[in-house]
Design a protein around this motif. Structure first.
Motif, PDB file in Angstrom:
ATOM      1  N   ARG A 203       0.842  -1.207   0.000  1.00  0.00           N
ATOM      2  CA  ARG A 203       0.000   0.000   0.000  1.00  0.00           C
ATOM      3  C   ARG A 203       0.874   1.252   0.000  1.00  0.00           C
ATOM      4  NH1 ARG A 203      -3.584   3.298  -1.277  1.00  0.00           N
ATOM      5  NH2 ARG A 203      -4.487   4.657   0.287  1.00  0.00           N
ATOM      6  N   MET A 204       1.924   1.229   0.808  1.00  0.00           N
ATOM      7  CA  MET A 204       2.832   2.374   0.866  1.00  0.00           C
ATOM      8  C   MET A 204       3.492   2.591  -0.483  1.00  0.00           C
ATOM      9  SD  MET A 204       4.447   1.620   4.615  1.00  0.00           S
ATOM     10  CE  MET A 204       5.844   2.711   4.582  1.00  0.00           C
ATOM     11  N   GLN A 205       3.912   1.498  -1.108  1.00  0.00           N
ATOM     12  CA  GLN A 205       4.583   1.629  -2.404  1.00  0.00           C
ATOM     13  C   GLN A 205       3.629   2.127  -3.481  1.00  0.00           C
ATOM     14  OE1 GLN A 205       7.295  -1.456  -3.567  1.00  0.00           O
ATOM     15  NE2 GLN A 205       7.667  -2.038  -1.445  1.00  0.00           N
ATOM     16  N   GLU A 206       2.390   1.703  -3.348  1.00  0.00           N
ATOM     17  CA  GLU A 206       1.380   2.134  -4.319  1.00  0.00           C
ATOM     18  C   GLU A 206       1.247   3.676  -4.243  1.00  0.00           C
ATOM     19  OE1 GLU A 206      -3.438   2.028  -4.688  1.00  0.00           O
ATOM     20  OE2 GLU A 206      -2.458   0.582  -3.346  1.00  0.00           O
ATOM     21  N   ILE A 207       1.140   4.178  -3.017  1.00  0.00           N
ATOM     22  CA  ILE A 207       1.008   5.634  -2.848  1.00  0.00           C
ATOM     23  C   ILE A 207       2.246   6.337  -3.371  1.00  0.00           C
ATOM     24  CG2 ILE A 207       0.772   7.475  -1.139  1.00  0.00           C
ATOM     25  CD1 ILE A 207      -0.559   5.251   0.660  1.00  0.00           C
ATOM     26  N   SER A 208       3.392   5.794  -2.962  1.00  0.00           N
ATOM     27  CA  SER A 208       4.654   6.412  -3.362  1.00  0.00           C
ATOM     28  C   SER A 208       4.796   6.419  -4.882  1.00  0.00           C
ATOM     29  CB  SER A 208       5.805   5.644  -2.706  1.00  0.00           C
ATOM     30  OG  SER A 208       7.007   5.917  -3.339  1.00  0.00           O
ATOM     31  N   ASN A 209       4.346   5.314  -5.516  1.00  0.00           N
ATOM     32  CA  ASN A 209       4.426   5.281  -6.979  1.00  0.00           C
ATOM     33  C   ASN A 209       3.556   6.354  -7.611  1.00  0.00           C
ATOM     34  OD1 ASN A 209       6.221   3.216  -7.046  1.00  0.00           O
ATOM     35  ND2 ASN A 209       4.664   1.600  -7.253  1.00  0.00           N
ATOM     36  N   ALA A 210       2.361   6.542  -7.046  1.00  0.00           N
ATOM     37  CA  ALA A 210       1.471   7.561  -7.594  1.00  0.00           C
ATOM     38  C   ALA A 210       2.139   8.932  -7.501  1.00  0.00           C
ATOM     39  CB  ALA A 210       0.147   7.560  -6.831  1.00  0.00           C
ATOM     40  N   VAL A 211       2.769   9.200  -6.358  1.00  0.00           N
ATOM     41  CA  VAL A 211       3.452  10.477  -6.175  1.00  0.00           C
ATOM     42  C   VAL A 211       4.592  10.596  -7.186  1.00  0.00           C
ATOM     43  CG1 VAL A 211       4.867  11.843  -4.604  1.00  0.00           C
ATOM     44  CG2 VAL A 211       2.852  10.647  -3.734  1.00  0.00           C
ATOM     45  N   ARG A 212       5.362   9.495  -7.317  1.00  0.00           N
ATOM     46  CA  ARG A 212       6.506   9.539  -8.215  1.00  0.00           C
ATOM     47  C   ARG A 212       6.077   9.804  -9.653  1.00  0.00           C
ATOM     48  NH1 ARG A 212       9.300   4.848  -7.084  1.00  0.00           N
ATOM     49  NH2 ARG A 212       8.559   3.688  -8.860  1.00  0.00           N
ATOM     50  N   GLU A 213       5.059   9.064 -10.071  1.00  0.00           N
ATOM     51  CA  GLU A 213       4.597   9.248 -11.451  1.00  0.00           C
ATOM     52  C   GLU A 213       4.136  10.674 -11.702  1.00  0.00           C
ATOM     53  OE1 GLU A 213       1.676   6.195 -12.003  1.00  0.00           O
ATOM     54  OE2 GLU A 213       3.218   4.658 -11.635  1.00  0.00           O
ATOM     55  N   GLY A 214       3.371  11.195 -10.755  1.00  0.00           N
ATOM     56  CA  GLY A 214       2.880  12.574 -10.908  1.00  0.00           C
ATOM     57  C   GLY A 214       4.035  13.551 -11.004  1.00  0.00           C
TER      58      GLY A 214
END
Lengths: 711, 711
Positions: B35-46
């Motif tokens: 879940r943490m990585q999912e959020i972090s990925n969303a931030v990174r992609e943005g």
């Protein structure tokens, strides 16, 4: 030339006569019901009590400085200081006395018609306006006459120049205290009262249940009327004096006296045109209040434009006479066009200020629109507008400097600023109109007059908001344009002292002082000057915040301990709020007011000890420009931003339609957010911002006096 | 001297190696739950999507300027411009890439200990910091080596100087766009998200139900990390280049090369001391995070103090060698003490910033106290603090100018600023630490990690607030101190061009240009320069306000159309907010960024047409100082004021005890009022305020390039 001076004195006397006659006419008007008079009396008593205490406090500082001036600069400078201080105080005091009597009569007149209310309110403002210009003109002219005729000094004698500068100093000193003390009082009451009343308790402004409401109305008179009058009196006097000093130093010997009398002659002529202009203020069929006021301004402007031609001709004899000052060659026609430039600048500043603070324009609408998304975006957009609003006035001033300097050099700039300020009678009338209508609205609300009356007074009040912003822009704009004149008075004085220094005197062997930007002490001076308006602004905002917090606590206490107040069964204790604010304002005004008085001395002494005389004079001079460079922007941003916030709030009173077509009314969340912005704008536009103007002047005057003392 | 240059290159390479090694260590850390990585990925992609689009837009402007530079100034200037632009972009891009990977790892580390979280977060910041310093150093040194060794130009050849100035310009151009675009994005998201989330819906910051929360976290990376890195890269490069140019022009011929290499040598030494300093950052037994960070700063400072002695000795051979520049005589020891002064100034600015923005100090407490009486008084007191906070830093800068100029003249000031900025590796590390911890907190909140974790990340975040303010004060302080160096580079260049002008060339017969304050065109330039930071500030505040309003409207729409979001049953559409902000930020950054690029050219041409060459050069020069005189105060007031508002809000999170002894907690009315202030402070401190720094530099660089073009 003596005849000219006596004619100028006559103009000054005429303005005082105008004041007396108009006041009589005002007092003859119907003073309303017993309840209205009761309220008005409470406001009057509070205002007079405040002003007495304020003047007593200033008198203590004043006497110390008077003695110092006597010891350091001699009896004539001391007398000059006294004249400036007393007249500045008198202009504010008399104007306020008229204003506190006019308020109730305007409220009464508004019960029958808008035109009647406008007429009385404007007349009351005009009394203050013409007293400011008339007393200023009389003070300088009569003292100049006494010194040069009865006492026999040459016009360009240092005794005369020092005495005139000291007169300016007297006016400046009163002005900074009055602006700041009055500003803290009025905004402490306004902000504090609004925050508990409007935001927390949800009762309208000026509701008689609000214990701070009398204090709020007192504040309008002591801040926006008396404080403003002292400020403009000072601006008027200092500008005329600085131009006279410049004429005495830079003009060729045969033109020195003419050049010194010219600013007074322009002032005299414009007092007359202002008096005539007041009769042009009449509400037309369209019912446009602003239009009615502008008719007066326009008439005054056009008449002044015409009057300046014979003035120049009478002073110089020949409009094509060639005048050479250093490398600059010009004629009386050039000076005439400088005067025209001054009038054009005034017009442009009025127009720009109206654009940035008027309702239904982009800036104010953008703030209203931002209120819909909350308190935060309202404040952000208001700050954005306040920052942006500095650009156009600055460009106008820049253009003014270039045009007038190209026309007639430094003296041309001086003539432009003097002409700009010669309209002060009319412009101050517009401003002093504001607090009277504000008070009239308060009285109408508290006395429970019918809604139509309140609608009339509100219409007058909304216009007052913009006219108040206009005067402030005008005052600070003149300071910006006059920057070079004030600075030149300093540099020319300095080089004169250095060139004529006797062996052993302070100025002996100082050599040339460089004001080049490449000199580190010049940059140091610029930065030090630059920090003053910021620090001063911070201190005065803190003072208002503290006063307002005290009011909030007091009002909350009264509501809590006496529930009958909100039910309307018992009367709140109005006097306590007035009393508390009086003490707070007087206490808080001292330290910030002394900042510009002491800073030039501290900078000079510090740099003198570190790097010697030439560096100290350079840093002090640069400081004078530094304080104008940041002060101009700080002051304009605060006054225009505050006005815009205020009118963004007013937009909701008649319903504001946003970009999606939805209309938001008074009481909506958007309106509440706009009240926050208005609250923030209050000390911006009525305390910190306007006080920057006397602050700039006082710094300059102190520097000039420092030179005179060291001489 | 070539050996010295290669050693400096080695220092630069070492910092890159440090970056690679540290990044590897970082990436090896536990990246948390799915879940943490999912959020972090969303931030990174943005974040990456935003940065790509931003750089594409800048590239269009950049290519136009590149071609112009090539045509007007030749191939070497064009290459210099390209190097500066690419490296500046790279510093931001790489730093951000590390930061978006570090955030989730810091959140994970914080689940076990505060010390672990601090260690990872600081290391991530240190990578960005050392890349900024290392790439800056490498860019200038390698290009200087190439030009002087391989291509055989003399070090003081105009080609070399123009190429270096163009390199600075490339860095500046990227920096103003990145600061502004990133600032608008981050604060649009932050303000908009807070206003609907915290104030309206009453959900905590970073709550996953808020559709703007991913955008907020993206903003931290693109604004506070990438934008800040580009800004500091630019400050570093421009300061070194300006000092090199000054050395080439004013030092005696035998010392010109030494003087040009000296800034690079100081930079090289301080990269080493910064790397060592990072190892001193360790959480002590007291658990004081700020203390741990300051250990690193202090170690770097003390080591640099020591390292400067051998540097001076190696460069000059003899520490008592007498160097004469005009009337100024100094020794390498004097220059050493100038460096010490630079370090002391850095220390004082850190201390003052911490005083004005730290919790439990008078300024922040006064804002918290004012919040108790409402939104309005909170904002008033915040503005008061923001205005007041400019005074002490300005006095420190004034003292710095006086001391260093007395020690070693203009070159002494240059050495002081270079030394001040040589610490950039360490100072940027402190700053880049902020967004990582901010993101870590967001991830912890959104992933629903236990409260203790959030407490650890919050503790790190609160410190990040102050360290962010510190870096901004440091950057703008260096601009203030460096004002004279930048101005001197302009005036010295100008007089060189005029003195050596061939008949028929633009500079032929211009004569002496007066920068005296008594010259009206100098005052015009000062006023014009003075208005730029205000207008620029107004434009960028408007941009943030507009972006935030758009976010508010979008979030309200999502809440309204999808009630499941607030119930936690459906996921909001995060991507839309990110997308919308990306477009808005890119669109809004263009016009304000071009303001400082075009203004010098407009002023020059306008005055040239009105009053001729000498007046135009005088006005342009004065404009450079005008923009610093107001810019310094505008920037400090905004960044310190914003930090103080933010921490006043944080004061309520642990409960704020007011002067009557009552304690107010999160969720109280006082806390809500403090959120309004925080919202206002956001664009102040993270968009408008910091962007003033590159704005000042770019104005200066454009003026230098204009001279080179006209030559």
């Amino acid at each position: 030339m003596n005849l000219a001076l006596w004619l100028i004195v006559a103009c000054g006397v005429l303005s005082v006569v105008y004041g007396i006659v108009t006041t009589r006419a005002l007092l003859a008007a119907n003073a309303g019901t017993a309840r209205m008079q009761e309220i008005s009396n409470a406001v009057r008593e509070g205002a007079i009590a405040y002003l007495k205490r304020q003047y007593t406090t200033i008198a203590i500082v004043g006497v110390v400085i008077l003695v110092a001036a006597w010891l350091l600069l001699g009896i004539y400078a001391a007398i000059g200081f006294l004249i400036g201080a007393v007249l500045s105080g008198a202009a504010g005091f008399i104007g306020m006395h008229v204003s506190v009597r006019a308020n109730v009569r305007v409220a009464q007149a508004a019960t029958t018609s808008l035109a009647g209310g406008l007429d009385l309110a404007f007349k009351s403002g005009a009394v203050t306006g013409l007293l400011v210009a008339g007393l200023g003109l009389l003070g300088v002219t009569v003292y100049f006459l006494v010194l040069t005729t009865w006492l026999g000094f040459a016009a360009t004698d240092r005794v005369v120049i020092d005495a005139l500068v000291a007169l300016g100093f007297g006016a400046s000193l009163i002005s900074i205290f009055a602006r700041l003390g009055g500003g803290i009082f009025t905004k402490g009451a306004d902000v504090g009262g609004d925050m508990v009343g409007k935001v927390e308790a949800g009762i309208p402004e000026d509701d008689p249940r609000n214990p701070a409401t009398i204090a709020d109305n007192v504040g309008d008179n002591v801040g926006d009327c008396a404080g403003m009058a002292a400020d403009l009196f000072e601006t008027y006097v200092v500008t005329i004096v600085a131009t006279m000093v410049l004429a005495a130093i830079i003009l060729p010997p045969d033109l020195q006296l003419i050049g010194m009398v010219l600013p007074l002659a322009i002032g005299g002529a414009c007092v007359l045109t202002s008096i005539i202009g007041t009769y042009f203020v009449k509400l037309g069929a369209s019912g446009n209040i602003m239009g009615a006021l502008y008719k007066g301004v326009l008439a005054t402007g056009v008449l002044s434009l015409i009057a300046l031609v014979p003035i120049m001709w009478l002073m110089f004899g020949d409009m094509d006479r060639v005048i050479a000052v250093g490398d600059t060659v010009f004629t009386p026609w050039s000076l005439y066009f400088c005067g025209v430039a001054g009038l054009v600048i005034t017009g442009l500043i009025i127009w720009i200020t109206e654009y940035y603070t008027g309702t239904n324009r982009r800036p104010v609408n953008s703030i209203a629109e931002a209120s819909i998304t909350g308190h935060g975006t309202n404040v952000i957009q208001g700050l954005a507008v306040s920052l942006e609003s500095t650009a156009l006035p600055a460009l106008v001033i820049i253009a003014g400097i270039i045009v007038t300097y190209s026309l007639a050099g430094l003296f041309g700039i001086g003539v432009a600023v003097v002409t700009m300020l010669a309209l002060a009678g009319m412009i101050v009338a517009l401003d002093a109109f504001g607090p009277v209508t504000d008070n009239a609205g308060g009285i109408a609300e508290m006395a429970g007059l019918p809604d139509e009356v309140r609608k009339n007074t509100d219409a007058l009040d909304a216009v007052g908001n913009t006219t108040k912003a206009v005067t402030k822009g005008y005052a600070i704009g003149s300071a910006g344009l006059g920057a070079l004149v004030l600075f030149a008075a300093y540099t020319q004085d300095l080089s004169y002292f250095i060139a004529t220094a006797a062996e052993g005197s302070f100025f002996f062997g100082v050599g040339e002082v460089s004001f080049s930007l490449a000199d580190p002490y010049v940059v140091v001076g610029l930065l030090f000057g630059g920090l003053l308006p910021f620090l001063f602004g911070g201190m005065s905002m803190t003072a208002v915040g503290r006063a307002a917090q005290a009011v909030v606590v007091e009002v909350r206490r009264q509501f809590r301990e006496n529930p009958g107040i909100m039910e309307g069964t018992t009367k709140p204790d109005y006097g306590r709020a007035v009393d508390m604010l009086t003490k707070a304002a007087i206490r808080e005004m001292i330290v910030p007011s002394l900042l510009p008085v002491l800073s030039p001395i501290v900078v000079f002494v510090a740099i003198l000890l570190i790097a010697g005389k030439a560096a100290a004079f350079a840093a002090l001079g640069a400081m004078l420009l530094g304080v104008i460079v940041t002060g101009l922007f700080v002051a304009i941003s605060m006054t225009a931003g505050g006005g815009a916030w205020d009118n963004a709030k007013k937009s909701f009173e008649d319903g504001f339609t946003d970009s999606t077509g939805q209309t938001h009314y008074k009481g909506s969340e958007a309106h509440k957010a706009s009240v926050t912005g208005d609250t923030v704008g209050d000390p911006y536009k009525d305390t910190a911002g306007p006080a920057v103007n006397p602050m700039i002047k006082i710094t300059n005057i102190i520097a000039l006096l420092l030179l005179a003392v060291l001489h």
